[in-house]
Design a protein around this motif. Structure first.
Motif, short mmCIF file in Angstrom:
data_model
loop_
_atom_site.label_atom_id
_atom_site.label_comp_id
_atom_site.label_asym_id
_atom_site.label_seq_id
_atom_site.Cartn_x
_atom_site.Cartn_y
_atom_site.Cartn_z
N THR A 468 112.72 -1.02 -70.44
CA THR A 468 112.20 -2.22 -70.23
C THR A 468 113.55 -3.13 -69.76
N TRP A 469 114.50 -2.90 -70.32
CA TRP A 469 115.94 -3.63 -69.91
C TRP A 469 116.09 -3.41 -68.46
N LYS A 470 116.04 -2.28 -68.21
CA LYS A 470 116.20 -1.80 -66.54
C LYS A 470 115.14 -2.58 -65.86
N GLU A 471 113.80 -2.68 -66.28
CA GLU A 471 113.14 -3.64 -65.57
C GLU A 471 113.38 -4.97 -65.40
N PHE A 472 114.07 -5.54 -66.53
CA PHE A 472 114.58 -7.12 -66.58
C PHE A 472 115.52 -7.10 -65.45
N VAL A 473 116.39 -6.20 -65.39
CA VAL A 473 117.62 -6.31 -64.25
C VAL A 473 116.91 -6.26 -63.17
N GLN A 474 116.18 -5.35 -62.73
CA GLN A 474 115.63 -5.09 -61.31
C GLN A 474 114.93 -6.67 -60.90
N LYS A 475 114.06 -7.00 -61.95
CA LYS A 475 113.53 -8.30 -61.87
C LYS A 475 114.23 -9.40 -61.70
N ASP A 476 115.60 -9.63 -62.30
CA ASP A 476 116.20 -10.71 -62.25
C ASP A 476 117.05 -10.55 -60.78
N MET A 477 117.35 -9.47 -60.41
CA MET A 477 118.23 -9.36 -59.29
C MET A 477 117.22 -9.38 -57.97
N SER A 478 115.91 -9.47 -58.08
CA SER A 478 114.98 -9.72 -56.92
C SER A 478 114.65 -11.08 -56.90
N MET A 479 114.99 -12.05 -57.98
CA MET A 479 114.44 -13.18 -57.81
C MET A 479 115.38 -14.33 -56.51
N ASP A 480 114.60 -15.08 -56.07
CA ASP A 480 115.06 -15.99 -54.91
C ASP A 480 115.76 -17.14 -55.48
N PHE A 481 117.24 -16.95 -55.60
CA PHE A 481 117.92 -18.25 -55.99
C PHE A 481 118.83 -18.82 -54.59
N SER A 482 118.34 -18.50 -53.33
CA SER A 482 119.01 -18.79 -51.97
C SER A 482 118.92 -20.37 -52.07
N TRP A 483 119.40 -20.95 -51.11
CA TRP A 483 119.52 -22.14 -50.79
C TRP A 483 118.21 -22.51 -49.86
N ASP A 484 117.48 -21.72 -49.47
CA ASP A 484 116.27 -22.01 -48.54
C ASP A 484 115.43 -23.29 -48.99
N SER A 485 115.01 -22.96 -50.27
CA SER A 485 113.85 -23.94 -50.57
C SER A 485 114.45 -25.43 -50.90
N SER A 486 115.59 -25.19 -51.56
CA SER A 486 116.42 -26.44 -51.84
C SER A 486 117.11 -27.26 -50.67
N ALA A 487 117.54 -26.25 -49.72
CA ALA A 487 117.91 -26.97 -48.44
C ALA A 487 116.45 -27.80 -47.85
N SER A 488 115.42 -27.23 -47.93
CA SER A 488 114.29 -27.93 -47.15
C SER A 488 114.13 -29.19 -47.98
N GLN A 489 114.35 -29.04 -49.25
CA GLN A 489 114.14 -30.56 -49.95
C GLN A 489 114.97 -31.54 -49.64
N TYR A 490 116.30 -31.18 -49.31
CA TYR A 490 117.38 -32.18 -48.77
C TYR A 490 116.85 -32.69 -47.26
N GLU A 491 116.66 -31.67 -46.62
CA GLU A 491 116.14 -31.99 -45.07
C GLU A 491 114.89 -33.05 -45.29
N GLU A 492 113.96 -32.78 -46.12
CA GLU A 492 112.94 -33.78 -46.22
C GLU A 492 113.36 -35.23 -46.54
N LEU A 493 114.16 -35.13 -47.56
CA LEU A 493 114.87 -36.47 -47.99
C LEU A 493 115.65 -37.16 -46.60
N TYR A 494 116.51 -36.32 -46.13
CA TYR A 494 117.31 -36.98 -45.05
C TYR A 494 116.01 -37.45 -43.86
N GLU A 495 115.17 -36.77 -43.66
CA GLU A 495 114.39 -37.07 -42.37
C GLU A 495 113.50 -38.31 -42.65
N LYS A 496 112.94 -38.25 -43.90
CA LYS A 496 112.20 -39.60 -44.20
C LYS A 496 113.26 -40.72 -44.13
N ALA A 497 114.49 -40.70 -44.57
CA ALA A 497 115.42 -41.88 -44.58
C ALA A 497 115.77 -42.20 -43.27
#
Ligand code: ADP
Length: 507
Positions: A468-497
């Protein structure tokens, strides 16, 4: 100077005191680079303005050269010359400002912690805008960060729009409301701002001292967009308990205020290509993680006799915010439970640094615990890779990056449910959270009992159920913590302003 963009994206200029890896104290440096790169990838022209510190990591700057221009900037009643350097950091164009001021503002061997920090950074904020004016830049967004460059917001509207630098909307991101940049009101005049006009309750006056001004408050009042670094922290700072005196100001500007969770730079933090590691590895091939654990143990002189002895890591600035009493407790509790503990941290607070040096000395030759009390980028990578768990027992945490980096390296976070930790770490045993999001161990009460409960549950899983621990490790490593979605949120705020500004100027 770089010319203005010919492509359809926005022209975004970050003015900041940190940028990873060249000048970094904490998460701010990571964010400027990570967000900047993500916005650049989306097709925007992103430029950065930084002080030229003597203590920068110069080897990470490509093509650094002095420009054949001198920018003169006002301070304390006269003009000072500034040398301007350019270079590329992580693919981003950067301007470095070197003041020719007798105060030698950025030649102090450290970024912050000087008696004249307020002066140094109000000076920098002013030159940064002077540079943009001088270079005839027409940015759509000027993005300033934390108290050090919060002065940019009032300086822009009061002094630079009248001079013709008027194309931009101002975005201010507060990475930590604990640091507000306050000073006697008279000190504001040094950078040319009108202290009499600004020292008012609805402008820059500190909410708890009417003879002091507060630069973060000024940026909240004078920016078009105000953000902080996670949705939960954005809620917390709107309360009397969490706002450090600024909750009323934030509430009265709530329409332009948002919390956007930071991402991490997934190129810089990638176990599959990380040159600081002994062996690279990935979610589909986690064997290499064990070799890194072995390498760290050898490097620090820890016992390697038991492969499956859990290694608990902690990588942090040692300041009260980070829950130093729980970090200290965690060392002893981990040993009692049969684990190993590695702390990498340093403290700007002398008595905390001394306290941990004492503890470190006690464990100097211990087989299962080591304290490394300095800032060490390379070692941090190896600890993320080597550890099985990483603790983040913060009292408050605007976003926190170490939990996300840990997960990317397959180290399971044990975190207090506060701020950005509450938005990124979800307890494995919490039935109210959909299974696919559960990725760590959390606790609510900031005491030893609360922490013990989370640590013991993690140890139980680790010791009793390797699969089970090994599965946790693999699951956490596969999660998406990239800037992609957060940068899109900044982009949206910039564009609106930007859109709002264009609509307003047409009507
Ligand atoms: P903060 O900005 O409050 O310091 P964050 O979690 O947002 O906290 O960011 C911390 C960043 O600094 C992470 O990239 C972490 O790896 C790094 N870091 C903290 N302490 C050290 C240290 N002693 N040596 C190397 N890196 C460190």
């Amino acid at each position: 100077f770089t010319s203005s963009p010919t492509r359809p994206g926005l022209h975004i200029i970050h003015i900041a005191a940190e940028m990873a890896p060249v000048a970094k104290v904490g998460g701010l440096g990571d964010v400027v680079t990570g967000l900047g790169k993500a916005l650049q990838k989306k097709g925007h022209l992103v430029e950065i303005v930084l002080p030229k510190y003597d203590c920068m990591q110069y080897e990470s700057i490509i093509d650094m050269k002095a420009l054949d221009v001198v920018v003169e900037s006002y301070f304390d009643g006269r003009l000072y010359k500034n040398k301007i350097w350019t270079g590329t950091v992580e693919g981003l164009p950067v301007y470095f400002i070197e003041p020719q001021h007798p105060g030698k503002f950025f030649c102090r061997g450290q970024l912050y912690g000087e008696h004249d920090d307020f002066k140094r950074f109000s000076y920098f904020s002013r030159v940064a805008l002077e540079l943009l004016l001088h270079a005839e830049k027409r940015p759509d967004i000027i993005h300033c960060h934390d108290w050090q460059t919060a002065f940019v917001a009032p300086l822009y509207w009061d002094l630079y729009v009248p001079k013709g630098l008027d194309s931009a909307r101002i975005c201010f991101t507060c990475h930590n409301f604990e640091y507000q940049g306050t000073a006697p009101a008279s000190e504001l005049t040094s950078c040319g701002l009108d202290a009499y006009h600004l020292n008012r309750p609805d402008r820059m006056q500190d909410n708890s001292a009417n003879d002091r001004i507060n630069s973060v408050k000024g940026a909240i009042v004078f920016s078009n967009i105000v953000t902080t670094v996670s949705p939960t922290y954005a809620q917390e700072v709107r309360t009397a308990q969490g706002g450090k005196g600024l909750h009323a100001t934030i509430n009265s500007h709530s329409k332009k205020f948002a919390g956007i969770l930071n991402g991490i730079d997934t190129d810089a933090w990638n176990p599959a290509s990380d040159n600081f590691l002994k062996v690279q590895y990935s979610a589909s091939d986690i064997e290499g993680k064990l070799e890194n654990k072995e390498a760290l143990r050898r490097l620090l002189g820890l016992s390697s006799s038991e492969i499956r002895q859990p290694l608990v890591g902690c990588i942090t600035r040692l300041v009260p915010q980070k829950g130093v009493h729980l970090i200290r407790h965690a060392i002893y509790r981990t040993l009692e439970l049969g684990g190993q503990f590695v702390l990498l941290g340093s403290s700007p607070v002398p008595h905390i640094q001394r306290e941990f040096e004492d503890i470190g000395n006690r464990f100097q030759n211990h087989e299962h615990a080591r304290l490394v009390l300095k800032y060490d980028e390379a070692l941090s990578h190896l600890i993320y890779a080597a550890s099985d768990m990483l603790i983040i027992p913060s009292i408050f945490e605007p976003c926190g990056l170490t939990q996300m980096i840990a997960m990317r390296y397959g180290s399971i976070p044990i975190a207090r449910k506060t701020g950005g930790l509450n938005d990124s770490v979800f307890d494995v045993d919490d039935d109210t959270i959909p299974v696919q999001f559960r990725n760590g161990f959390t606790f609510v009460t900031a005491d030893e009992q609360g922490f013990n409960n989370a640590l013991e549950r993690a140890f139980n899983y680790y010791m009793n159920d390797a699969e089970t621990w090994k599965e946790f490790v693999q699951k956490d490593m596969s999660m998406d913590f990239s800037w992609d979605s957060s940068a899109s949120q900044y982009e949206e705020l910039y564009e609106k302003a930007v859109l709002r500004a264009r609509t307003a100027s047409r009507s």
